[in-house]
Write a protein that holds these residues in place. Structure first.
Motif, PDB file in Angstrom:
ATOM      1  N   GLY A  77       0.812  -1.214   0.000  1.00 27.44           N
ATOM      2  CA  GLY A  77       0.000   0.000   0.000  1.00 27.44           C
ATOM      3  C   GLY A  77       0.841   1.258   0.000  1.00 27.44           C
ATOM      4  N   GLN A  78       1.902   1.263   0.786  1.00 31.24           N
ATOM      5  CA  GLN A  78       2.796   2.416   0.823  1.00 31.24           C
ATOM      6  C   GLN A  78       3.431   2.638  -0.547  1.00 31.24           C
ATOM      7  OE1 GLN A  78       5.510   1.296   3.932  1.00 31.24           O
ATOM      8  NE2 GLN A  78       4.101   1.846   5.569  1.00 31.24           N
ATOM      9  N   LYS A 126       0.865   4.048  -2.989  1.00 33.02           N
ATOM     10  CA  LYS A 126       0.599   5.463  -2.702  1.00 33.02           C
ATOM     11  C   LYS A 126       1.735   6.350  -3.201  1.00 33.02           C
ATOM     12  CE  LYS A 126      -0.715   8.652   0.938  1.00 33.02           C
ATOM     13  NZ  LYS A 126      -1.079   8.821   2.340  1.00 33.02           N
ATOM     14  N   ARG A 154       1.509   6.589  -6.969  1.00 29.29           N
ATOM     15  CA  ARG A 154       0.394   7.463  -7.353  1.00 29.29           C
ATOM     16  C   ARG A 154       0.742   8.927  -7.133  1.00 29.29           C
ATOM     17  NH1 ARG A 154      -3.256   9.956  -4.447  1.00 29.29           N
ATOM     18  NH2 ARG A 154      -2.960   8.732  -2.536  1.00 29.29           N
ATOM     19  N   GLU A 155       1.280   9.230  -5.961  1.00 30.38           N
ATOM     20  CA  GLU A 155       1.605  10.627  -5.648  1.00 30.38           C
ATOM     21  C   GLU A 155       2.722  11.156  -6.534  1.00 30.38           C
ATOM     22  OE1 GLU A 155       2.273  10.441  -1.410  1.00 30.38           O
ATOM     23  OE2 GLU A 155       0.150  10.844  -0.990  1.00 30.38           O
ATOM     24  N   THR A 174      -4.736  11.701  -8.013  1.00 26.36           N
ATOM     25  CA  THR A 174      -5.580  11.435  -6.852  1.00 26.36           C
ATOM     26  C   THR A 174      -5.991   9.961  -6.916  1.00 26.36           C
ATOM     27  OG1 THR A 174      -7.645  11.931  -8.012  1.00 26.36           O
ATOM     28  CG2 THR A 174      -6.509  13.790  -6.938  1.00 26.36           C
ATOM     29  N   GLN A 175      -6.552   9.480  -5.822  1.00 26.86           N
ATOM     30  CA  GLN A 175      -7.054   8.103  -5.834  1.00 26.86           C
ATOM     31  C   GLN A 175      -8.139   7.946  -6.902  1.00 26.86           C
ATOM     32  OE1 GLN A 175      -8.321   7.334  -1.800  1.00 26.86           O
ATOM     33  NE2 GLN A 175      -6.280   6.625  -1.194  1.00 26.86           N
ATOM     34  N   TRP A 230      -8.196   2.918  -2.278  1.00 29.57           N
ATOM     35  CA  TRP A 230      -8.084   3.204  -0.852  1.00 29.57           C
ATOM     36  C   TRP A 230      -7.779   1.928  -0.066  1.00 29.57           C
ATOM     37  CZ3 TRP A 230     -11.061   1.538   3.304  1.00 29.57           C
ATOM     38  CH2 TRP A 230     -10.805   2.181   4.515  1.00 29.57           C
ATOM     39  N   GLU A 234      -4.085   1.031  -0.636  1.00 29.20           N
ATOM     40  CA  GLU A 234      -3.160   1.984  -0.013  1.00 29.20           C
ATOM     41  C   GLU A 234      -3.181   1.934   1.514  1.00 29.20           C
ATOM     42  OE1 GLU A 234      -2.829   5.409  -3.449  1.00 29.20           O
ATOM     43  OE2 GLU A 234      -3.635   5.962  -1.511  1.00 29.20           O
ATOM     44  N   THR A 235      -4.330   1.678   2.087  1.00 30.23           N
ATOM     45  CA  THR A 235      -4.441   1.696   3.544  1.00 30.23           C
ATOM     46  C   THR A 235      -4.360   0.318   4.180  1.00 30.23           C
ATOM     47  OG1 THR A 235      -6.854   1.607   3.446  1.00 30.23           O
ATOM     48  CG2 THR A 235      -5.819   3.806   3.523  1.00 30.23           C
TER      49      THR A 235
END
Length: 79
Positions: free
Chosen positions: A19-20, A23, A26-27, A32-33, A48, A51-52
């Motif tokens: 997930g990290q 993210k 993506r960033e 955005t998600q 989500w 990522e979480t």
């Protein structure tokens, strides 16, 4: 055989590391998600979830995200 037929489970720690990484990818792309979800063809909730690391998600969801970024899954890196 579809990838959906495989029952692959990740530990909580593995899901968190994946997930990290998702993210960060993506960033780094400035997405955005919701934008990533639209590009990959999955729901924002699925992004989500990955990522979480809130729950188990389908391996095909993760592979679709990684494919978008031109990445592959290396299980050895998760240990």
């Amino acid at each position: 055989m579809s990838i959906r037929n495989f029952d692959i489970r990740f530990t909580q720690q593995e899901r968190e590391r994946l997930g990290q990484r998702v993210k960060i990818l993506r960033e780094n792309e400035g997405l955005t998600q919701e934008q990533l979800a639209n590009e990959v063809g999955i729901s924002k909730v699925s992004i989500w979830e990955v990522e979480t690391a809130q729950k188990d998600y389908r391996i095909d969801t993760l592979l679709a995200i990684l494919k978008y970024f031109g990445k592959t899954l290396n299980i050895r890196e998760l240990k």
